[in-house]
Enzyme design. Structure first.
Site, short mmCIF file in Angstrom:
data_model
loop_
_atom_site.label_atom_id
_atom_site.label_comp_id
_atom_site.label_asym_id
_atom_site.label_seq_id
_atom_site.Cartn_x
_atom_site.Cartn_y
_atom_site.Cartn_z
N GLU A 151 142.50 -25.47 49.34
CA GLU A 151 143.03 -26.33 50.40
C GLU A 151 143.84 -25.48 51.38
OE1 GLU A 151 145.98 -30.19 50.51
OE2 GLU A 151 144.52 -30.07 48.89
N ASP A 155 146.50 -26.31 54.47
CA ASP A 155 147.26 -27.48 54.92
C ASP A 155 148.11 -27.26 56.16
OD1 ASP A 155 146.44 -28.96 52.76
OD2 ASP A 155 148.32 -28.83 51.67
N GLU A 180 150.90 -30.04 57.54
CA GLU A 180 151.52 -31.35 57.39
C GLU A 180 152.71 -31.44 58.33
OE1 GLU A 180 150.59 -33.01 52.95
OE2 GLU A 180 152.35 -31.71 53.15
N GLY A 209 164.51 -34.55 52.29
CA GLY A 209 164.34 -34.72 50.85
C GLY A 209 164.31 -36.15 50.39
#
Length: 297
Positions: free
Chosen positions: A108, A110, A112, A206
């Site tokens: 993969e 990524d 994001e 977070g």
């Protein structure tokens, strides 16, 4: 023969101009979302293709997010997509744009985009999975507002390395380090995916900042998809480039980082990188992963 030196030069210039025009035409020939992608989840009211296949949007509301994937699989190449991200208060949302194979040992690559409160910057989160293992995160702020206009996010995936680019500026290089025992994505064809989803348990500070559903629906837009890449079908590649020694003429294969690109990469990593797994001594008290100990460029 009076122009003996001019004839070959004129022919050379004509060929050069022709190649430049062909390159310009190729780069401008954006894909069609109807032809290139399937809307995979979220329903037709959240994932939409319009403008005769030239524009796609994904939306997220309290009920569901949405997503799409490419019809084709690719094994090496350059993938470009222009995105305009969720505007305003996007805290808790994640817009994911990535290449991935299937299965427990998947590979993969990524991008994001982690949303944030109005006025606070997006975080661009990158990762590389090899044989099902990731944990290679690097995060960046962007040097522009990605919600005001479309910007181009690209991956160059070669047997030698993976380059992440933003508006054609390299931000990250992941080199093939198989020689020191680090797996590299080179044998599993991948499809292109994108999704917009709620991740307020971790995406913004977070998980401290939750999604404000009063601002829903949240919408991201896509255009100008371009794949200068080798497609994979029925167990074979559309171009013979699986070996680094291949001599195919695709420009992305010879697209190494020149001196200017290396300067730009250092600029991004110096001023805009906010997390690098290679520098996380708390996470790796026994020493950074093997690939981190090699030259970054």
């Amino acid at each position: 023969m009076a122009h003996g030196s001019g004839g070959p030069r004129a022919s050379y210039m004509a060929v050069l101009v022709s190649l430049l025009l062909m390159a310009a035409a190729s780069s401008a020939a954006a894909g069609n979302f109807y032809q290139d992608f399937d809307l995979t989840w979220g329903g037709n009211d959240r994932a939409k293709i319009f403008n005769r296949g030239q524009l796609l949007s994904l939306s997220l509301d309290r009920v569901s997010g949405s997503g799409f994937r490419s019809k084709k699989e690719y094994l090496f190449g350059r993938i470009d997509m222009q995105l305009k991200l969720v505007a305003g208060n996007s805290a808790g949302t994640v817009t994911a744009y990535y290449l991935s194979s299937q299965g427990p040992t998947h590979d993969e690559i990524d991008f994001e985009f982690l949303g944030n409160l109005s006025g606070d910057p997006y975080i661009l989160h990158t990762n590389v999975f090899t044989q099902g293992k990731g944990n290679r995160e690097q995060q960046f702020y962007l040097w522009f507002d990605p919600t005001r206009n479309f910007h181009t996010y690209s991956v160059i995936w070669k047997p030698q390395h993976i380059i992440f680019l933003v508006d054609n500026i390299p931000i990250r290089v992941f080199k093939n380090a198989e020689s020191i025992g680090v797996p590299f994505p080179k044998s599993q064809p991948m499809k292109i995916y994108s999704s917009l989803w709620n991740a307020d348990d971790w995406a913004t500070r977070g998980g401290l900042i939750k999604t404000d559903w009063s601002k829903a629906p949240f919408t991201a837009y896509y255009r100008n998809f371009q794949a200068t890449a080798c497609t994979w079908s029925s167990g074979s590649s559309s171009c013979e480039i699986r070996r680094p020694s291949s001599n195919s003429g695709a420009t992305w294969q010879t697209n190494e980082l020149d001196a200017n690109s290396r300067r730009r990469l250092r600029w991004v990593q110096k001023y805009f990188m906010i997390y690098n797994y290679c520098a996380d001594s708390k996470r790796f008290p026994q020493g950074s992963p093997a690939e981190c100990r090699r030259s970054r460029f």
